[in-house]
Each structure stands twice: as C-alpha cells, then as structure tokens.
Design a protein around this motif. Structure first.
Motif, PDB file in Angstrom:
ATOM      1  N   LYS A  30       0.840  -1.196   0.000  1.00 57.63           N
ATOM      2  CA  LYS A  30       0.000   0.000   0.000  1.00 57.63           C
ATOM      3  C   LYS A  30       0.877   1.249   0.000  1.00 57.63           C
ATOM      4  CE  LYS A  30      -3.903  -2.274   1.070  1.00 57.63           C
ATOM      5  NZ  LYS A  30      -4.989  -2.386   0.159  1.00 57.63           N
ATOM      6  N   ARG A  31       0.256   2.360  -0.373  1.00 59.08           N
ATOM      7  CA  ARG A  31       0.904   3.669  -0.224  1.00 59.08           C
ATOM      8  C   ARG A  31       0.596   4.152   1.191  1.00 59.08           C
ATOM      9  NH1 ARG A  31      -1.903   7.371  -3.940  1.00 59.08           N
ATOM     10  NH2 ARG A  31      -3.618   6.113  -3.191  1.00 59.08           N
ATOM     11  N   VAL A  32       1.650   4.431   1.976  1.00 55.50           N
ATOM     12  CA  VAL A  32       1.478   4.797   3.380  1.00 55.50           C
ATOM     13  C   VAL A  32       2.155   6.126   3.665  1.00 55.50           C
ATOM     14  CG1 VAL A  32       1.954   4.129   5.779  1.00 55.50           C
ATOM     15  CG2 VAL A  32       1.389   2.369   4.088  1.00 55.50           C
ATOM     16  N   VAL A  33       1.419   6.990   4.358  1.00 57.65           N
ATOM     17  CA  VAL A  33       2.016   8.208   4.884  1.00 57.65           C
ATOM     18  C   VAL A  33       1.929   8.124   6.411  1.00 57.65           C
ATOM     19  CG1 VAL A  33      -0.100   9.606   4.744  1.00 57.65           C
ATOM     20  CG2 VAL A  33       2.098  10.732   4.752  1.00 57.65           C
ATOM     21  N   VAL A  34       3.070   8.406   7.076  1.00 59.44           N
ATOM     22  CA  VAL A  34       3.147   8.379   8.532  1.00 59.44           C
ATOM     23  C   VAL A  34       3.196   9.833   8.978  1.00 59.44           C
ATOM     24  CG1 VAL A  34       4.419   7.563  10.547  1.00 59.44           C
ATOM     25  CG2 VAL A  34       4.394   6.188   8.440  1.00 59.44           C
ATOM     26  N   LEU A  35       2.174  10.239   9.730  1.00 65.25           N
ATOM     27  CA  LEU A  35       2.039  11.644  10.100  1.00 65.25           C
ATOM     28  C   LEU A  35       2.265  11.869  11.594  1.00 65.25           C
ATOM     29  CD1 LEU A  35      -1.171  12.502   8.056  1.00 65.25           C
ATOM     30  CD2 LEU A  35       1.207  12.973   7.444  1.00 65.25           C
ATOM     31  N   VAL A 100       6.192   7.417   3.659  1.00 63.97           N
ATOM     32  CA  VAL A 100       6.714   8.770   3.771  1.00 63.97           C
ATOM     33  C   VAL A 100       6.290   9.349   5.115  1.00 63.97           C
ATOM     34  CG1 VAL A 100       6.669  11.095   2.811  1.00 63.97           C
ATOM     35  CG2 VAL A 100       6.734   9.127   1.278  1.00 63.97           C
ATOM     36  N   PHE A 101       7.264   9.840   5.879  1.00 63.71           N
ATOM     37  CA  PHE A 101       7.036  10.415   7.202  1.00 63.71           C
ATOM     38  C   PHE A 101       6.998  11.931   7.085  1.00 63.71           C
ATOM     39  CE2 PHE A 101       8.134   6.248   8.278  1.00 63.71           C
ATOM     40  CZ  PHE A 101       7.965   6.017   9.638  1.00 63.71           C
ATOM     41  N   GLY A 102       5.942  12.544   7.600  1.00 64.28           N
ATOM     42  CA  GLY A 102       5.854  13.984   7.517  1.00 64.28           C
ATOM     43  C   GLY A 102       4.670  14.552   8.251  1.00 64.28           C
ATOM     44  N   THR A 103       4.240  15.718   7.790  1.00 66.90           N
ATOM     45  CA  THR A 103       3.182  16.478   8.465  1.00 66.90           C
ATOM     46  C   THR A 103       1.997  16.776   7.557  1.00 66.90           C
ATOM     47  OG1 THR A 103       4.295  18.543   7.881  1.00 66.90           O
ATOM     48  CG2 THR A 103       4.830  17.598  10.039  1.00 66.90           C
ATOM     49  N   VAL A 104       2.029  16.269   6.317  1.00 72.52           N
ATOM     50  CA  VAL A 104       1.009  16.614   5.332  1.00 72.52           C
ATOM     51  C   VAL A 104       0.302  15.358   4.842  1.00 72.52           C
ATOM     52  CG1 VAL A 104       0.602  17.636   3.051  1.00 72.52           C
ATOM     53  CG2 VAL A 104       2.272  18.671   4.600  1.00 72.52           C
ATOM     54  N   VAL A 105      -1.021  15.397   4.843  1.00 70.10           N
ATOM     55  CA  VAL A 105      -1.806  14.297   4.292  1.00 70.10           C
ATOM     56  C   VAL A 105      -1.687  14.342   2.773  1.00 70.10           C
ATOM     57  CG1 VAL A 105      -4.109  13.306   4.021  1.00 70.10           C
ATOM     58  CG2 VAL A 105      -3.451  14.329   6.212  1.00 70.10           C
ATOM     59  N   LEU A 106      -1.197  13.239   2.208  1.00 67.65           N
ATOM     60  CA  LEU A 106      -1.075  13.116   0.760  1.00 67.65           C
ATOM     61  C   LEU A 106      -1.966  11.984   0.280  1.00 67.65           C
ATOM     62  CD1 LEU A 106       2.815  13.350   0.518  1.00 67.65           C
ATOM     63  CD2 LEU A 106       1.179  15.154  -0.017  1.00 67.65           C
ATOM     64  N   GLY A 107      -2.160  11.874  -1.036  1.00 72.89           N
ATOM     65  CA  GLY A 107      -2.922  10.768  -1.587  1.00 72.89           C
ATOM     66  C   GLY A 107      -2.289   9.458  -1.152  1.00 72.89           C
ATOM     67  N   THR A 108      -3.041   8.640  -0.452  1.00 67.38           N
ATOM     68  CA  THR A 108      -2.479   7.448   0.177  1.00 67.38           C
ATOM     69  C   THR A 108      -3.551   6.382   0.355  1.00 67.38           C
ATOM     70  OG1 THR A 108      -1.145   6.724   2.071  1.00 67.38           O
ATOM     71  CG2 THR A 108      -2.902   8.268   2.545  1.00 67.38           C
TER      72      THR A 108
END
Length: 159
Positions: A30-35, A100-108
């Motif tokens: 899956k595409r994962v963003v860690v916020l 991707v670790f960050g502070t912005v919600v991206l398409g995921t």
C-alpha cells in the motif's frame, strides 16, 4: 546509573521501532504516509525503518528559498500549514512500499498517525527548545487534515 537508563531508553526505542516496522510491513503493498507533528520522532524513526522516506527531504530541495523561509518561520500558524500542504502536494507522491514520514496528508491508501501524549510532547519540546504551543497547533492542524481526508487511519502511540 546513567548507563542503565541509556540502555533502557535504547531498548525502548528499538522495541518501538520494531513494532512500527511490523505495522508498516502489514501495509507493504500500500501507499502509506506516517504523520506526526513536531517532536513525535519522525526523523529518528525514518532512519531505522526499511524503505522509509522523510517528507521534508523530498519536498524542501524542490522549494524556492522564499518558500522555505515562509514555512519555517515561527510562530507556526494554520496559514503556514496550508502553504506547506500545497507545496508538498505539488511535489511529493507516495509510492507503494516506501512510507513517507511527515506532516502533510497526501494521496495514500493508509495513514499511520504518530500519537503522542501532551506530557511527552512537552518534555520533547522543552528538550529541543521548541514552542509547545506551536507543536500543539501543528498537531491540531494535522488531526483536522486527517479527519477531512477520509483515508483509513491507524494510530501508533509514541513514547
């Protein structure tokens, strides 16, 4: 005594990293963003996890100096957050298997939210000489963006 405390701290970090790696492995297709906001441990975790990427390292090289100066100013405001969100969405795309670790919600496909207690956040902001109030404002902004996104979320407790 200090050695024992350091060992316990390192062991706790290793255990937490292993738990997060196990969680991320469940979403490896899956595409994962860690916020997480300021002082939630994003940068420390990125270096310890397989395939993890730092959102700032992906977006900042693509920004103008004026954009960098604007988004890095204090105090943190929702307007700064909106600008950072826009710039990040323009420049960063999440890939399968590369959280991707960050502070912005991206398409995921999945958000993993680094949840931190106020007590631990205060300890970390004090230690780094960062404004606790700015960290709380950023945290509230991220949480609102997560809710508004409608993406599935898994909370991961930090600390």
């Amino acid at each position: 005594m200090t050695e024992h405390i350091t060992e316990n701290t390192e062991t706790a970090k290793e255990q937490q990293t292993a738990k997060l790696q196990t969680l991320l492995d469940t979403y490896k297709n899956k595409r994962v963003v860690v916020l997480g906001g300021t002082c939630t441990g994003k940068s420390a975790l990125v270096g310890r996890l397989d395939g993890a990427q730092d959102m700032d390292e992906l977006v900042f090289p693509l920004m103008t100096q004026d954009e960098k100066d604007y988004v890095c100013q204090t105090p943190w405001t929702p307007e700064i957050g909106k600008t950072m969100t826009r710039l990040t969405k323009e420049h960063v795309k999440i890939e399968v298997g590369k959280p991707v670790f960050g502070t912005v919600v991206l398409g995921t496909d999945r958000i993993v939210y680094l949840k931190i207690s106020d007590e631990l956040l205060r300890q970390r902001t004090d230690k780094r000489d960062v404004s606790f109030e700015d960290a709380k404002r950023m945290q509230a902004h991220i949480e609102a963006e997560i809710v508004a996104s409608g993406f599935p979320v898994t909370e991961f407790s930090v600390g």
